[in-house]
Design an enzyme around this catalytic site. Structure first.
Site, mmCIF file in Angstrom:
data_model
loop_
_atom_site.group_PDB
_atom_site.id
_atom_site.type_symbol
_atom_site.label_atom_id
_atom_site.label_comp_id
_atom_site.label_asym_id
_atom_site.label_seq_id
_atom_site.Cartn_x
_atom_site.Cartn_y
_atom_site.Cartn_z
ATOM 1 C CB CYS A 138 20.898 35.730 53.838
ATOM 2 S SG CYS A 138 20.817 37.505 54.145
ATOM 3 C CG HIS A 154 16.061 38.004 51.380
ATOM 4 N ND1 HIS A 154 16.210 36.712 51.845
ATOM 5 C CD2 HIS A 154 17.291 38.606 51.531
ATOM 6 C CE1 HIS A 154 17.456 36.531 52.241
ATOM 7 N NE2 HIS A 154 18.126 37.660 52.074
#
Length: 396
Positions: A81, A344
Site C-alpha cells: 500500500c 484506496h
C-alpha cells in the site's frame, strides 16, 4: 550536498468503485499525468525519468505510452500500500542526487471488489505471512477470511485493552473522515453520515464497521518532482512545494518480538520514518498544520497519532475526545476524506496524498482548505512492511 526537491505539478483522477468506469491503466495514467503536466505548465518532453507504481500488474512503460513515448527510463514500482509513496521517494532521490532535474511519479490501480487478501499467487510465502503468523501466535485468535480488517481490528482491540480507548473513538474517526470528504470532488464517497450511521453499519471485524474501513478503488495520481535549477529555468517558484523531508522505514525484529498487533501493523516503522523525515525537514510535529494519514482502518489512524508523536503512547484517543484532528483542532488530519472515504487504489494512494497536501499548501483546496497551512505531513504505510513519511513546505 543534496539538491533541494520540489513538487510543481500534481494531478489525479476521481477515485471510483471498481468496475464503475470503463477505463484501463493507460487511460488513468494519461488523465492523471496530463493534469500534473498542465498544473506545472511543462510538456512531457521535459520529463527525464519516471517511476510508475502499481500493485496489480500494470507496467509503467505501457501505462505511459498513451501520454508519450520519449525513450526515457521508466521503472515500475510495487511496495504494497506504500507503492505510490515509494514511486515518489524514488523520483525525489533521482532529483536530490542530481541524476535528473525533472522526474515523474505515477501511481495507478484497477482493483477487484471485496476485501484484500493476504497476497497474490499460489506461493505459501505472501507479503504479510510473517505478520499474520505473529498475530495468531500472540493471541488466541484464528485466522479470519479477511486478514487485513482482522489485523487492524486486533490492533484496535489491543489498544482498548491496554489503554482504555473505546469503539466510539474509532467510530468518530470514520465519521470525521466521511464528513471531510464531502468537499473533495476526487473522493469515491462524498456523503456525510451521522455518528450512529457509522456505529451501526455492517460489522466487518469488531470494532470496525464498514464505514470505518477503506474501500477498494480504481484510480491514478501523478506528481512532477523537480530541482531548484528547473524552477529557475521555468519560473515556477510561485507554485512549487518543497519536499523538505522524506523517509521510508521497514520492520525490525521488534515489530514481531512481543506479538503485539499494534506493532505488527506498523507502529515502529511509522515512528522511525516520521522521526527521520521531520529531522531532515527540521520541524517537529507541533509545527505541522495538516496531515494526510494512512487510515486504511480507523484503528490505524488512532494508533498512528501516537506513532507520529501527536500524542503519547496509549493516549491517541484523547485527541478524539478533544476533537484535535479536525477543523478547529490542533491538526487537520485527512481533509481529503482519507482512505476511508476518498478511496484506496493501492498504487495511487501515496501520490494522491501528495496532491492533496500540495493543494493545501498552495491554498487551492477549496471547501476543505486548512486555513493558514504552512507545514504538511504525509504518512503512507504498506504491510509487509514499508512506511513512507514526507514533510512539505511552501518553496522559498
Amino acid at each position: 550536498m543534496a539538491n533541494r526537491t520540489f513538487v510543481v505539478g500534481v494531478g489525479m483522477t476521481k477515485f471510483e468503485k471498481p468496475g464503475s468506469r470503463d477505463w484501463e491503466y493507460p487511460d488513468m495514467a494519461k488523465e492523471a499525468v496530463g493534469k500534473a503536466l498542465a498544473d506545472a505548465g511543462v510538456g512531457y518532453d521535459r520529463v527525464e525519468t519516471a517511476y510508475a507504481g502499481s500493485m496489480y500488474g500494470a507496467m509503467g512503460q505501457r501505462a505511459l505510452y498513451e501520454t508519450g513515448m520519449t525513450g526515457i527510463p521508466v521503472m515500475t514500482v510495487a511496495n504494497a500500500c506504500a507503492t505510490g509513496s515509494s514511486a515518489l521517494f524514488l523520483a525525489r532521490q533521482a532529483v536530490r542526487g542530481g541524476l535528473a532535474d525533472c522526474a515523474l511519479a505515477l501511481g495507478m490501480e484497477k482493483m477487484q471488489k471485496g476485501s484484500l487478501g493476504a497476497g497474490v499467487g499460489k506461493s505459501k510465502v505472501t507479503i504479510i505471512d510473517h505478520h499474520l503468523n505473529s498475530m495468531v501466535e500472540g493471541r488466541p485468535w484464528e485466522m479470519d477470511k479477511a486478514p487485513m480488517p482482522q489485523m487492524f481490528g486486533n490492533a484496535g482491540r489491543e489498544h482498548m485493552e491496554k489503554y482504555g480507548s473505546t469503539p466510539d473513538h474509532y467510530a468518530w474517526i470514520g465519521w470525521k473522515n466521511h464528513k471531510h470528504s464531502v468537499n473533495n470532488p476526487y473522493a469515491q464517497f462524498q456523503q456525510e453520515y451521522s455518528l450512529d450511521d457509522v456505529k451501526n453499519a455492517t460489522m466487518i471485524f469488531d470494532p470496525l464497521t464498514k464505514l470505518q474501513c477503506s474501500p477498494t478503488s480504481d484510480g491514478a495520481a501523478a506528481a512532477l518532482v523537480v530541482s531548484e535549477r528547473f524552477l529557475d529555468e521555468h519560473d515556477l517558484w510561485g507554485q512549487a512545494v518543497e519536499i523538505a523531508g522524506h523517509h521510508i522505514a521497514t520492520d525490525t525484529p521488534d515489530s514481531f518480538a512481543g506479538h503485539s498487533s499494534i506493532q505488527i501493523v506498523g507502529f515502529g516503522c511509522s515512528q522511525r520514518a516520521a522521526r527521520a523525515a521531520m529531522e531532515e525537514a527540521q520541524v517537529s510535529i507541533d509545527d505541522v498544520d495538516v496531515i494526510e494519514l494512512h487510515d486504511c482502518f480507523s484503528a490505524n489512524e488512532l494508533i498512528t497519532y501516537e506513532a507520529l508523536g501527536m500524542a503519547g503512547v496509549g493516549e491517541g484517543h484523547k485527541l478524539v475526545d478533544d476533537q484535535a484532528t479536525t477543523y478547529g483542532g490542533k491538526w487537520v488530519v485527512n481533509p481529503s476524506g482519507g482512505l476511508i472515504s476518498k478511496g484506496h487504489p493501492l498504487g495511487a494512494t501515496g501520490i494522491a496524498q501528495c496532491a492533496e497536501l500540495t493543494w493545501q499548501l498552495r491554498g487551492q483546496a477549496g471547501g476543505r482548505q486548512v486555513e493558514g497551512a504552512r507545514v504538511a505531513l504525509q504518512h503512507n504505510i504498506g504491510l509487509g512492511s514499508a512506511c513512507a513519511v514526507a514533510v512539505y513546505k511552501p518553496a522559498s
